[in-house]
Design a protein around this motif. Structure first.
Motif, mmCIF file in Angstrom:
data_model
loop_
_atom_site.group_PDB
_atom_site.id
_atom_site.type_symbol
_atom_site.label_atom_id
_atom_site.label_comp_id
_atom_site.label_asym_id
_atom_site.label_seq_id
_atom_site.Cartn_x
_atom_site.Cartn_y
_atom_site.Cartn_z
ATOM 1 N N MET A 159 1.537 -14.300 9.352
ATOM 2 C CA MET A 159 2.393 -14.623 8.208
ATOM 3 C C MET A 159 1.559 -15.054 6.999
ATOM 4 N N LYS A 160 0.528 -15.876 7.254
ATOM 5 C CA LYS A 160 -0.338 -16.320 6.161
ATOM 6 C C LYS A 160 -1.061 -15.132 5.533
ATOM 7 N N PHE A 161 -1.425 -14.151 6.377
ATOM 8 C CA PHE A 161 -2.110 -12.965 5.872
ATOM 9 C C PHE A 161 -1.235 -12.238 4.854
ATOM 10 N N LEU A 162 0.053 -12.076 5.170
ATOM 11 C CA LEU A 162 0.978 -11.417 4.247
ATOM 12 C C LEU A 162 1.194 -12.259 2.995
ATOM 13 N N PHE A 163 1.237 -13.576 3.174
ATOM 14 C CA PHE A 163 1.401 -14.461 2.015
ATOM 15 C C PHE A 163 0.207 -14.339 1.073
ATOM 16 N N ASP A 164 -0.997 -14.268 1.641
ATOM 17 C CA ASP A 164 -2.199 -14.116 0.818
ATOM 18 C C ASP A 164 -2.191 -12.790 0.063
ATOM 19 N N LEU A 165 -1.572 -11.781 0.670
ATOM 20 C CA LEU A 165 -1.519 -10.451 0.051
ATOM 21 C C LEU A 165 -0.347 -10.287 -0.917
ATOM 22 N N LEU A 166 0.450 -11.325 -1.090
ATOM 23 C CA LEU A 166 1.667 -11.213 -1.898
ATOM 24 C C LEU A 166 1.430 -10.607 -3.283
ATOM 25 N N PRO A 167 0.456 -11.084 -4.069
ATOM 26 C CA PRO A 167 0.254 -10.477 -5.395
ATOM 27 C C PRO A 167 -0.124 -8.996 -5.320
ATOM 28 N N VAL A 168 -0.938 -8.626 -4.328
ATOM 29 C CA VAL A 168 -1.355 -7.230 -4.186
ATOM 30 C C VAL A 168 -0.170 -6.352 -3.790
ATOM 31 N N ILE A 169 0.642 -6.847 -2.859
ATOM 32 C CA ILE A 169 1.822 -6.095 -2.427
ATOM 33 C C ILE A 169 2.796 -5.927 -3.590
ATOM 34 N N LEU A 170 2.992 -6.994 -4.352
ATOM 35 C CA LEU A 170 3.914 -6.922 -5.491
ATOM 36 C C LEU A 170 3.377 -5.982 -6.571
ATOM 37 N N PHE A 171 2.060 -5.990 -6.785
ATOM 38 C CA PHE A 171 1.454 -5.059 -7.737
ATOM 39 C C PHE A 171 1.750 -3.620 -7.325
ATOM 40 N N PHE A 172 1.525 -3.321 -6.057
ATOM 41 C CA PHE A 172 1.756 -1.975 -5.531
ATOM 42 C C PHE A 172 3.225 -1.576 -5.669
ATOM 43 N N ALA A 173 4.128 -2.454 -5.227
ATOM 44 C CA ALA A 173 5.558 -2.136 -5.246
ATOM 45 C C ALA A 173 6.069 -1.959 -6.674
ATOM 46 N N THR A 174 5.646 -2.846 -7.570
ATOM 47 C CA THR A 174 6.095 -2.758 -8.961
ATOM 48 C C THR A 174 5.581 -1.486 -9.619
ATOM 49 N N TYR A 175 4.337 -1.149 -9.348
ATOM 50 C CA TYR A 175 3.759 0.077 -9.910
ATOM 51 C C TYR A 175 4.539 1.307 -9.451
ATOM 52 N N LYS A 176 4.860 1.361 -8.161
ATOM 53 C CA LYS A 176 5.580 2.513 -7.622
ATOM 54 C C LYS A 176 6.996 2.600 -8.182
ATOM 55 N N ILE A 177 7.679 1.466 -8.267
ATOM 56 C CA ILE A 177 9.048 1.459 -8.797
ATOM 57 C C ILE A 177 9.054 1.860 -10.270
ATOM 58 N N ALA A 178 8.108 1.306 -11.034
ATOM 59 C CA ALA A 178 8.025 1.646 -12.455
ATOM 60 C C ALA A 178 7.672 3.115 -12.645
ATOM 61 N N GLY A 179 6.785 3.631 -11.798
ATOM 62 C CA GLY A 179 6.414 5.038 -11.897
ATOM 63 C C GLY A 179 7.557 5.974 -11.576
ATOM 64 N N ALA A 180 8.456 5.530 -10.692
ATOM 65 C CA ALA A 180 9.612 6.351 -10.327
ATOM 66 C C ALA A 180 10.725 6.278 -11.368
ATOM 67 N N ASN A 181 10.626 5.312 -12.281
ATOM 68 C CA ASN A 181 11.638 5.146 -13.337
ATOM 69 C C ASN A 181 10.926 5.022 -14.688
ATOM 70 N N PRO A 182 10.315 6.105 -15.163
ATOM 71 C CA PRO A 182 9.440 6.027 -16.347
ATOM 72 C C PRO A 182 10.147 5.571 -17.621
ATOM 73 N N ASP A 183 11.382 6.019 -17.833
ATOM 74 C CA ASP A 183 12.083 5.628 -19.062
ATOM 75 C C ASP A 183 12.377 4.132 -19.078
#
Length: 202
Positions: free
Chosen positions: A1-25
């Protein structure tokens, strides 16, 4: 669980990038609203992802402080670097800075490990792990050097991927590639240490 918590900013960066890329406008509209005019549609995903990562790092530190009433130095360093490099990316609308951020962090960690050992005779890896495992002095020295070398190598690999492949490939590497290499290194280290732990026990 701590491992995932430490990765939170990286995971959010990845997810946000993908969501934004799928909705360019929508991504372009949001980036323009936050950061002003002059942003290209291709820039919007990484700018939004960078902003989300900065916010996530602040939230991560707040959660740690609320739970433990203290924050590790490593987290403060990570916050400072993401604010500097991420802030530069947002201000100049230039993803180069955020691509250098992992390298800056890796090289800083590597330099601290090397300088602490050579200038101050302090083995930081030993200080962190000595309460959990007992090892010969020589093994502690090699372990500290191995971690320093790993961080330096990771910084170089990050730059190679960032400048040799597309932005999307770099984003994927940032989560999956870097995390996979870290896990592989930790596993290899575990196999190496198991022999010396057994010898020390005997």
């Amino acid at each position: 669980m701590k491992f995932l918590f430490d990765l939170l900013p990286v995971i959010l960066f990845f997810a946000t990038y993908k969501i934004a890329g799928a909705n360019p406008d929508a991504a372009l509209g949001l980036a323009t609203q936050w950061l002003g005019a002059g942003i290209a549609a291709t820039q919007a995903p990484i700018l939004i992802a960078t902003a989300a990562t900065i916010v996530a790092t602040f939230l991560q530190i707040a959660m740690v402080w609320l739970k433990h009433r203290k924050v590790d130095t490593m987290l403060w360093v990570s916050l400072a670097i993401i604010v500097v490099f991420g802030g530069a990316t947002l201000f100049f609308h230039n993803p180069t800075f955020i691509k250098w951020k992992p390298t800056a962090l890796y090289w800083l960690f590597g330099a601290v490990l090397l300088m602490s050992a050579t200038l101050f005779r302090r083995n930081l890896i030993r200080k962190m792990l000595e309460a959990q495992i007992q090892l010969p002095d020589g093994v502690w020295g090699r372990l500290n050097l191995a971690w320093a070398g790993f961080f330096i190598a990771m910084g170089l690999i990050n730059l190679y991927v960032a400048y040799s492949f597309s932005e999307e490939v770099w984003v994927n590497f940032k989560l999956f590639g870097a995390t996979g290499l870290m896990l592989a290194f930790v596993l290899a280290q575990g196999f190496y240490l198991s022999r010396h732990i057994e010898e020390e026990t005997n």
